[in-house]
Design a protein around this motif. Structure first.
Motif, PDB file in Angstrom:
ATOM      1  N   ALA A  75      26.056  31.887  43.767  1.00 62.21           N
ATOM      2  CA  ALA A  75      26.681  32.569  44.418  1.00 62.21           C
ATOM      3  C   ALA A  75      28.150  33.096  43.688  1.00 62.21           C
ATOM      4  CB  ALA A  75      27.522  32.271  45.936  1.00 62.21           C
ATOM      5  N   GLU A  76      28.671  32.304  42.819  1.00 59.71           N
ATOM      6  CA  GLU A  76      29.507  32.740  42.272  1.00 59.71           C
ATOM      7  C   GLU A  76      29.403  33.577  40.799  1.00 59.71           C
ATOM      8  OE1 GLU A  76      32.927  30.251  38.758  1.00 59.71           O
ATOM      9  OE2 GLU A  76      31.684  29.178  40.331  1.00 59.71           O
ATOM     10  N   LYS A  77      28.096  33.261  40.470  1.00 59.48           N
ATOM     11  CA  LYS A  77      27.533  34.306  39.498  1.00 59.48           C
ATOM     12  C   LYS A  77      27.497  35.851  39.655  1.00 59.48           C
ATOM     13  CE  LYS A  77      23.271  35.083  36.692  1.00 59.48           C
ATOM     14  NZ  LYS A  77      21.940  34.365  36.403  1.00 59.48           N
ATOM     15  N   ARG A  78      27.001  35.704  41.157  1.00 62.24           N
ATOM     16  CA  ARG A  78      26.793  37.166  41.922  1.00 62.24           C
ATOM     17  C   ARG A  78      28.058  37.797  42.058  1.00 62.24           C
ATOM     18  NH1 ARG A  78      21.444  38.959  40.819  1.00 62.24           N
ATOM     19  NH2 ARG A  78      20.162  37.234  41.686  1.00 62.24           N
ATOM     20  N   PHE A  79      29.073  36.931  42.473  1.00 56.76           N
ATOM     21  CA  PHE A  79      30.315  37.538  42.613  1.00 56.76           C
ATOM     22  C   PHE A  79      30.925  38.081  41.294  1.00 56.76           C
ATOM     23  CE2 PHE A  79      35.083  36.994  42.799  1.00 56.76           C
ATOM     24  CZ  PHE A  79      35.349  37.687  43.829  1.00 56.76           C
ATOM     25  N   LYS A  80      30.963  37.276  40.459  1.00 58.77           N
ATOM     26  CA  LYS A  80      31.304  37.882  38.957  1.00 58.77           C
ATOM     27  C   LYS A  80      30.603  39.015  38.868  1.00 58.77           C
ATOM     28  CE  LYS A  80      32.727  33.399  37.246  1.00 58.77           C
ATOM     29  NZ  LYS A  80      32.440  32.119  36.098  1.00 58.77           N
ATOM     30  N   GLU A  81      29.275  38.919  38.923  1.00 59.25           N
ATOM     31  CA  GLU A  81      28.380  40.204  38.401  1.00 59.25           C
ATOM     32  C   GLU A  81      29.017  41.715  39.087  1.00 59.25           C
ATOM     33  OE1 GLU A  81      23.851  40.873  37.513  1.00 59.25           O
ATOM     34  OE2 GLU A  81      24.282  40.445  39.602  1.00 59.25           O
ATOM     35  N   ALA A  82      29.169  41.472  40.412  1.00 55.66           N
ATOM     36  CA  ALA A  82      29.425  42.454  41.350  1.00 55.66           C
ATOM     37  C   ALA A  82      30.807  43.083  41.085  1.00 55.66           C
ATOM     38  CB  ALA A  82      29.438  41.809  42.671  1.00 55.66           C
ATOM     39  N   SER A  83      31.759  41.835  40.718  1.00 56.18           N
ATOM     40  CA  SER A  83      33.184  42.293  40.285  1.00 56.18           C
ATOM     41  C   SER A  83      33.317  43.132  39.038  1.00 56.18           C
ATOM     42  CB  SER A  83      34.050  41.011  40.224  1.00 56.18           C
ATOM     43  OG  SER A  83      34.156  40.368  41.436  1.00 56.18           O
ATOM     44  N   GLU A  84      32.548  42.493  38.223  1.00 53.48           N
ATOM     45  CA  GLU A  84      32.433  43.265  36.848  1.00 53.48           C
ATOM     46  C   GLU A  84      31.881  44.835  36.887  1.00 53.48           C
ATOM     47  OE1 GLU A  84      30.132  42.993  32.607  1.00 53.48           O
ATOM     48  OE2 GLU A  84      30.568  41.220  33.642  1.00 53.48           O
ATOM     49  N   ALA A  85      30.874  45.069  37.810  1.00 52.34           N
ATOM     50  CA  ALA A  85      30.505  46.383  38.177  1.00 52.34           C
ATOM     51  C   ALA A  85      31.474  47.037  38.925  1.00 52.34           C
ATOM     52  CB  ALA A  85      28.999  46.149  39.089  1.00 52.34           C
ATOM     53  N   TYR A  86      32.104  46.598  39.665  1.00 51.61           N
ATOM     54  CA  TYR A  86      33.116  47.267  40.659  1.00 51.61           C
ATOM     55  C   TYR A  86      34.169  47.530  39.562  1.00 51.61           C
ATOM     56  CZ  TYR A  86      36.632  48.695  43.753  1.00 51.61           C
ATOM     57  OH  TYR A  86      37.679  49.321  44.519  1.00 51.61           O
ATOM     58  N   ALA A  87      34.546  46.880  38.886  1.00 53.67           N
ATOM     59  CA  ALA A  87      35.651  47.232  37.806  1.00 53.67           C
ATOM     60  C   ALA A  87      35.427  48.443  36.789  1.00 53.67           C
ATOM     61  CB  ALA A  87      36.047  45.835  36.874  1.00 53.67           C
ATOM     62  N   VAL A  88      34.205  48.433  36.373  1.00 47.96           N
ATOM     63  CA  VAL A  88      33.612  49.837  35.825  1.00 47.96           C
ATOM     64  C   VAL A  88      33.494  50.785  36.624  1.00 47.96           C
ATOM     65  CG1 VAL A  88      32.029  50.838  34.211  1.00 47.96           C
ATOM     66  CG2 VAL A  88      32.942  48.054  33.798  1.00 47.96           C
TER      67      VAL A  88
END
Length: 392
Positions: A45-58
């Motif tokens: 879940a932490e991995k998915r959260f980081k991945e989604a946050s990175e995608a949203y940041a861009v």
């Protein structure tokens, strides 16, 4: 070998033509689903959260989104640094992102806690019992409730006479405090209601002895309630500003009075229509004539047609419940006519009914042009009535 990054649009589950609102909505859903606070100890879940946050940041930044659409992940290879998945978040206002999206997760929303302004008081609830006819045509009732009135000693300040509330030292009178929290995405600011003054911005050191620092004293008061015509059981009447006092100069809440309508011994209601039954004699059913019927407007005379059968339903147009929105518009009253079979007849009455039965049979023979023997004897209403009377 480093794991290959997924496409940012695929990560958020949006189309490449998605607008800012769609991107933000998709990220909000994923972030709430995979946030570490909601999934403690869950590495995936932490991995998915980081991945989604990175995608949203861009994708939430127009310039970074333009670069990503043109060059893909290679657009940011030269900027690898700290942050999730090697992406550099140093140039982003993560406090703004999380303040909007994670207010409910971190305990407070920026918008809800951004000021110490006036707030409306809570609503109060009460109930009142009325009769069926009162619900139909409206009425006025008086109820008694407990209301908080301004304390005449401290004039709602809550402070002892000769003193006054002081500015809260913890929040500086703002009613809110800001906490800075270290996250794997950087520093995140969290805004919460001040625990010392509970959002008022004031501290009362010496409380008023009459109201004990609340600023209000509870009193029993009588309130008049205007019940509108057409109200139904379970509906409520709202009385403005008769609820709890507001805070920081805000208005009072409202009083919501639930209406409980008593059952009627004759009438039943369904929306704006009324249903009831009315007994009629055997003679009235056979010969026709006027019968008296009860309505909410009083008794009326209704002309029953000759030969009316039991359980016949008639409609009294406009004799139902008035509309709650327009009292000049009314529903209908449906009445089921029930033929009453006479009981306890003396011999003279029984003989009269036998003669009536014989006359009815002869009349049927003439009208049909056949004899009952030809088609076999049939027992209609009169035959059943005759058997009933003979058993009396």
């Amino acid at each position: 070998m480093a794991e290959q990054k997924r496409d940012y649009y695929e990560v958020l589950g949006v189309d490449k033509n998605a607008d800012d609102a769609a991107i933000k909505k998709a990220y909000r859903q994923l972030a709430k689903k995979y946030h570490p606070d909601m999934n403690p100890g869950d590495a995936e879940a932490e991995k998915r959260f980081k991945e989604a946050s990175e995608a949203y940041a861009v994708l939430s930044d127009p310039e970074k989104k333009r670069q990503y659409d043109q060059f893909g992940h290679a657009a940011f290879d030269g900027g690898m640094g700290g942050g999730a998945g090697g992406f550099d978040f140093s140039g982003m206002d993560m406090g703004d992102i999380f303040g909007d999206i994670f207010g409910d997760l971190f305990g407070s929303s920026r918008r809800r806690s951004s000021n110490n302004g006036p707030m409306k008081g809570a609503n109060l609830r009460a109930s009142v019992r009325i009769k069926f006819e009162e619900a139909a045509f409206g009425c006025e009732k008086e109820i008694e409730i407990t209301l908080k009135d301004e304390c005449t000693t401290c004039h709602a300040t809550g402070a002892k006479q000769g003193t006054s509330p002081e500015t809260c030292s913890k929040c500086g009178g703002k009613g809110k405090v800001v906490y800075t929290q270290q996250s794997f995405l950087g520093m995140v600011q969290n805004v919460q209601t001040c625990p010392e003054c509970h959002g008022t911005g004031k501290i009362i050191k010496e409380k008023c002895p009459d109201c004990r620092g609340t600023g209000y004293i509870a009193k029993r008061r009588k309130i008049k309630v205007s019940i509108p015509a057409g109200i139904d059981n379970g509906q409520s009447v709202r009385i403005r500003e008769k609820g709890e006092p507001g805070t920081n100069g805000g208005p009072r809440g409202d009083l919501l009075v639930e209406v409980i309508v008593a059952r009627h011994p004759i009438f039943q209601r369904q929306d704006m229509n009324i249903y009831s039954t009315a007994p009629i004699s055997f003679a009235q059913a056979a010969l026709g004539g006027e019968v008296r019927i009860n309505t909410i407007d009083g008794d009326i005379l209704y002309d029953v047609k000759p030969g009316t059968q039991t359980d016949t339903r008639i409609r009294l147009k406009g004799k139902g419940i008035p509309s709650l929105r327009n009292s000049s518009v009314r529903g209908d009253h449906y009445v089921t006519l029930v033929v009453q079979v006479p009981t306890g007849l003396n011999e003279e009455a029984k003989e009269a009914l036998r003669r009536f039965d014989e006359a009815s049979v002869q009349s049927l023979k003439k009208s049909n042009g056949t004899s009952t023997e030809k088609h076999g004897k049939k027992k209609g209403f009169m035959g059943k009535l005759k058997e009933t009377l003979e058993d009396i």
